[in-house]
Design an enzyme around this catalytic site. Structure first.
Site, mmCIF file in Angstrom:
data_model
loop_
_atom_site.group_PDB
_atom_site.id
_atom_site.type_symbol
_atom_site.label_atom_id
_atom_site.label_comp_id
_atom_site.label_asym_id
_atom_site.label_seq_id
_atom_site.Cartn_x
_atom_site.Cartn_y
_atom_site.Cartn_z
ATOM 1 N N GLY B 148 0.826 -1.197 0.000
ATOM 2 C CA GLY B 148 0.000 0.000 0.000
ATOM 3 C C GLY B 148 0.863 1.251 0.000
ATOM 4 N N CYS B 149 0.256 2.375 -0.359
ATOM 5 C CA CYS B 149 1.008 3.623 -0.478
ATOM 6 C C CYS B 149 1.505 4.094 0.881
ATOM 7 C CB CYS B 149 0.156 4.695 -1.151
ATOM 8 S SG CYS B 149 -1.499 4.900 -0.463
#
Lengths: 345, 345, 345, 345
Positions: B148-149
């Site tokens: 995920g970012c």
């Protein structure tokens, strides 16, 4: 009552004009500007045309003190100390939007603001102007040191839990996000549109001058020495501060307890809006208004209380609170001239 | 090598196309889109004209697996599990930009993502794709769960100090600020321009689905159970994540020590940029590039280490890292096709 | 006087609430919303808390007509025609912020808005609500077709020169730039933050539905058939319209002549601000206010008059003008509740 | 080939560095900066670290001419004339991004730029560097006057219809919208974030210095004296220009005719993208790239042709086109180092 604004063309200056032009009890009678002296304020800011068409004068302290009942200053602190003395002598009132009169101990001011000179700091009849916490003193003060924008958002958010000692005094982390108007009206590289737009950047990490102001007030509230970690950030918007504050919660406290505690603490405060559990503040919900939104969440996995507060940095964080203090000092209803709804979207 | 992208018209999909169209070893051979099926990608996004003029097809898993050597998926997890099985069976490779393959323990996935079904999760030959920390495994994996970012920005920032145990495992506070593209391409009220512009707002406070992902990886690095407090915020910009991370420092550590430790830890990592003491990351310094900037400050008054990291959420936080992983999986130089300078201003 | 708002949660709806909550003569008595029925308006928009805490109801036309003296509608035109009939029958008043009642000729409406049905359009006692130009009729109307945002900015800018025939009726070019709130509150791809931010884009070139409205009114002013070229653009800001209008000037007219003509034309109009030669309007100078700024320049090399006008699309371009019309209809001072200073910066 | 950049820290300077750092045939060998002399460019702009770590020198013309094969200048025109002479004498090449070498007639330059001195302007072997229109001359020039940003967007849009005389030479109206980076890197009030954000404002209406440049080139294309009306506007974005151009169409021309004419005119031009009828350009479709998008619409009611063009002002409008010209001058493929896809979103 006659009002003067020293440094009227900066962002806090013109925000004062926005409010005071429509304030039934105030008459703007003196405006000064270094950059735009001798122009009409409504030529510099055409949106004020019809509301305030005063001429911008130089910083003639004798004149402003003679004419005005109350003076707002956004000048550098050396000049503020000077006008402060004249105000005291003349029995007038001063609200300073800079840091000069925010401190109890002049040595703290000198350390953080790099001032060398010495003045009789204690002789000023002055008070720290966080309205909700210092009402009585503000009513009787001649000089108000109007709080910084970050400290306003932080102290209001922490006061209830520190006063009631439901959090531990260690590991208080404050992460604040501010719009760019907080950096002022001076042309410099770091304030240029193309530098700030599409950019989020921290600055003065753990070194910002608002730290001693925050700690001074929190320590008084908790009646013990409080230290905080504080990181300010610039985000690409014009107005608004969101502060996210992390504290270690004492055990056994529920979200409902916290909510009730805040509701009780601020039950008589028109400008403080406590959000129900599950709702969070956002800067746009207060833009252009004098309100402070406060919400919270408990991370049960780590027993951390996360407090969130949102203000408009130019309103509750500066000019709005200054007028709120003026209202108190002149025995007017606190929200006189300030009963402005946020602008959205 | 032939590449397919399932869900090609979302923001991570078109960012993959931006990169892969110019990648000397990749040939885009299959694009799917639910919303825009049967249109040309360059009609939907005219800026791609001349670089990628493929037709958008439906999600024909048999076809994409037959045609392509490697598949990037941005589909919902139910569909991703399905394509995952087919990829394994066919001996092809899959990089999933969603959460489906990021977890060691399927129960954690089910708890945080609300999935009910049961699958043979352990049978997938999969690895968590944070490139800098998992290179060897990624090289040999068939399926990569691309991080995920937020986790990318956080784990890269914390790995050196947790690995070297210069911070305490308690009270790790993560305050992240993200651009709005991170919220995806779906039309909903909260993503509208007029809602996000001039607004800073927290969301999913202490409840964001990236928490278990962050904790899983940090716990492995520190070889003990690590818990974090995590607050994501939306700020009014399109791209970028800035994470501000607070930890209690072990005593006797200087800023120079910390800097040296990061330099050493990441000395062979092209995409990690350690900033000298006194310099801080900003999102605009990495916009459009695959770099991660990391800086820090020590608050000596509280012995707190403040770590700051900036990435472009669509690049190192998603599609850039995915291509970095693809390069590894096909024994190409890690920065192949990714040696892109940030765009500034 | 009791006020109802049908469609209260769109941007023009909440702007009406922002104004009317502080209007001394108005009491908000009915709010409807399709999306948020049965919630409190102050839950949907927390910034309204304390100012308006009404519950959002469904579109119960019988109830709203029974309760309210005046109704503001932001509903689709089919529903507006329906409520229009009921308002006429009940002897109440309606201000419609949509296009339904803006036209003299129902065929024009049907052609541009794709309506099929037939109604007794002429039986409505209705008037086009551009306040400055239609005061007398508005005072006596039961139904006001409140002007579109673009037409307001354009017609106010052109009326003085067309009325006085100092420009030629050919080659009138209108190039307008609008903030994204003008595109409404509906979630769709083209209104997403990441699509609009850092983007300037034309749309509906030479085909926008505001063209017939502009031409209808300009033709009446000039007493001859006027055609215009009109190009709207979306620019990345929330509020504001700037219209740049190009006309061929009759010979021998100076900039001073033009300025004097506008000053004279609008000498009694509180909300129209004519800028001196050399000064140009900007949207930020009117944000949040009901003012229209008009400036101009003559390109002597081509004898072209360039007229520039700026409004806040949600205020003078919609809800502000609607309240201005309400004030007229109820014999209140035109700026009652609207004497709001722009917010800057 | 060795490249020097005089004035390397302005926005066009660092954009040149972004491109040239990755250009296989160029080696950046000299960078100058007034503000940041003796610092590393990668300290001033940390995102360049690893790509360009040169030291910033002063403006030592002898040195840069001695070292470099080609020099890019962003200096004020007085200095540019000076370096121009030295370049001619030394047989090197110069691309000037300012206005100094854009004009055929020195008197036009003097009139619009307020220059007093006299120089032997005709002795410079120079050419106006709009690549698509002047390829042959550029190949043989020693000095290229790189076009202004607005003129690039305008001349490319108008050339096909003027050359083919399908529009009338009267009443050509140009309405341009520019991002703020076009106003440069100098700190001044009008470029501050808080002044530009949420603001659309015209400036230099009918008086902008790009007018004579536009008219000079259009007159040559049409082989008769062409006059234009030109209004530039600042819109709140960092990059991009959208020009909307209005012309009276000769009778009998269809939209299909116009489309075919543009397709034919630009059939060999890599960087020009003609959009199909019904599609319009947007600045975001070209951000970060050297492309120019051109679209159009006919308003049949008035027989007006509306041409729309979008460029990135720092790429095709400045540094991108400069490198395109450099490629021509050194017999490289025109898109060498410039084959960059736009960044979106």
């Amino acid at each position: 009552m006659k009002v003067g604004i020293l440094g009227a063309t900066g962002y806090t200056g013109i925000e004062l004009i926005r409010i005071l032009s429509k304030h039934a009890n105030a008459k703007i009678s003196y405006l000064s500007s270094k950059h735009f002296e001798s122009q009409l304020i409504s030529e510099v800011y055409p949106g004020l045309s019809g509301f305030c068409d005063e001429i911008l004068e130089g910083d003639d302290f004798n004149k402003v003190v003679a004419i005005c009942d109350i003076i707002f200053s956004t000048l550098p602190h050396e000049l503020t100390f000077e006008i402060g003395k004249m105000v005291i002598d003349a029995g007038k009132k001063l609200i300073d939007l800079g840091p000069a009169f925010r401190f109890d101990d002049f040595n703290v001011f000198k350390k953080w603001y790099g001032s060398n000179g010495d003045i009789e700091y204690d002789k000023f009849n002055k008070v720290y102007g966080l309205t909700e916490l210092n009402r009585k003193k503000i009513k009787n003060a001649q000089i108000v040191g109007n709080p910084g924008c970050y400290p306003t958002s932080v102290i209001l958010a922490l006061a209830p839990v520190l006063k009631n000692r439901v959090v531990v005094d260690k590991n208080i982390i404050i992460d604040s996000k501010s719009g760019v108007s907080g950096a002022g009206h001076e042309p410099k590289f770091s304030n240029l549109y193309s530098e700030c737009n599409e950019n989020t950047k921290p600055y003065n990490v753990a070194q910002h001058r608002h730290i001693p102001e925050i700690e001074q007030e929190l320590s008084k509230i908790m009646e013990q020495d409080v230290k905080v970690v504080f990181t300010p950030h610039l985000v690409p918007m014009t107005r608004g501060i969101l502060s996210t504050i992390y504290c270690n919660l004492e055990s056994g406290i529920t979200l409902k307890d916290v909510y009730d505690l805040y509701q009780e603490f601020y039950k008589n405060d028109y400008f403080i809006k406590i959000l129900k559990p599950g709702k969070y503040p956002s800067t746009k919900s207060v833009t252009g208004s004098n309100f402070c939104q406060i919400g919270f969440e408990i991370d049960e996995r780590t027993n951390t209380l996360i407090i969130l507060s949102a203000i408009d940095n130019l309103m509750k964080g500066a000019s709005g609170q200054a007028v709120q203090n003026m209202n108190l000092m002149f025995e007017l209803p606190e929200n006189k001239g300030l009963d402005i709804i946020r602008i959205f979207p």
